[in-house]
Enzyme design. Structure first.
Site, PDB file in Angstrom:
ATOM      1  N   HIS A   1      87.020  81.175  36.973  1.00 19.05           N
ATOM      2  CA  HIS A   1      88.000  80.911  38.020  1.00 19.05           C
ATOM      3  C   HIS A   1      88.208  82.080  38.991  1.00 19.05           C
ATOM      4  CE1 HIS A   1      91.638  78.044  38.676  1.00 19.05           C
ATOM      5  NE2 HIS A   1      91.271  78.581  39.812  1.00 19.05           N
TER       6      HIS A   1
ATOM      7  N   TYR B   1      95.385  74.828  35.852  1.00 17.78           N
ATOM      8  CA  TYR B   1      96.192  73.803  36.528  1.00 17.78           C
ATOM      9  C   TYR B   1      97.093  73.051  35.553  1.00 17.78           C
ATOM     10  CZ  TYR B   1      92.662  74.372  40.250  1.00 17.78           C
ATOM     11  OH  TYR B   1      91.807  74.871  41.208  1.00 17.78           O
TER      12      TYR B   1
END
Length: 285
Positions: A112, A49
């Site tokens: 992830h 992010y």
């Protein structure tokens, strides 16, 4: 706020705040500060992010202003696929994330995606867990067969699996699989990223009217009543406050079934079964 106990004994809030797609550092710091001020104690970020540093600054500011303490917070971050090449690479990625967050530990580290050498990477985050760099470890986007393979193979069962879960993609079989392994489900995109008219759905609105709640609040409440941890995201304070205001009502079994009946049986956000998607992710840096 209600909490769920992870397989490590750590307690995780059933609702948290996500910072996906808030890359602007100043905005992200402010949003995190406002989220904590609004009552959120679980904050979810990721190396991918590109805002871990901003999250850390927002947290530090909130602690300095005595809105909370580090011990009251539950911080999650994730190792990206580019660091899932070896045990050492994943382990070093955890330390890099801690450096960006300016924290000695996080509460949860997730892999992830189920891509790259995720077994080696899982050994890396397991090492980080054993060294106290994180209170728990887990995975994200691990669909049932992959999760089963991992759980049957590794020494430390993942505490959490963060996947897409909302009324239009209920994933009941995946939840049953997680339950069998003691893995807590956590929903990314619990509001379906605004798709399917979720904010104005007539049936959700009708249910919400009974409790003085919005359609979105009904959708969020439905997930937590299934034992799913949720991490809605908004940059608007009023929406943050609305999203967390779901703890003073409960849906009936009939209402729960009515919400679940919206299930399409597949995602319309991302298809993890698509080889082209896998290749796309593996080539992201």
């Amino acid at each position: 706020m209600e909490y769920i106990t992870l397989n490590t004994g750590a307690k995780m809030p059933l609702e948290g705040f996500g910072v996906f797609q808030i890359p602007d550092a100043a905005q992200c710091e402010e949003v995190v500060y406002n989220a904590i001020k609004s009552g959120y104690r679980l904050l979810d970020t990721a190396a991918a992010y590109a805002n871990e540093e901003a999250v850390g600054k927002g947290v530090a500011r909130a602690i300095a202003d005595r809105l909370t303490t580090r011990e009251e917070l539950f911080i999650t971050t994730k190792v990206w696929v580019s660091d899932m090449t070896s045990e050492d690479a994943a382990y070093e990625a955890v330390k890099t994330s801690l450096g960006r967050l300016a924290m000695d530990y996080v509460d949860l580290i997730l892999l992830h995606q189920p891509m790259g050498d995720y077994f080696a990477a899982y050994r890396g985050i397991t090492r980080a867990y054993r060294e106290g760099l994180t209170k728990a470890i887990g995975v994200a986007n691990f669909y049932p067969a992959i999760l089963a393979n991992l759980c049957e193979t590794v020494e430390v069962t993942p505490a959490v699996n963060q996947v897409e879960l909302h009324p239009f993609f209920t994933q009941e079989a995946a939840l049953e699989n997680m339950k069998a392994y003691g893995v807590v489900p956590q929903a990314w995109g619990p509001l379906a990223e605004g798709k399917h008219g979720i904010f104005t759905d007539s049936e959700f609105t009708e249910i919400g009217d009974k409790y003085g709640k919005s359609a979105a609040q009904v959708a969020l409440r439905w997930n937590v009543q299934r034992g799913v941890s949720i991490i809605p995201k908004s940059v608007h304070v009023e929406r943050m406050e609305q999203n967390i205001d779901i703890w003073d009502f409960a849906l009936t079994d009939e209402e729960m079934a009515k919400v679940a009946a919206k299930d399409l049986g597949h995602s319309e956000i991302v298809n993890h079964d698509d080889p082209e998607f896998v290749k796309f992710v593996l080539n992201l840096h």
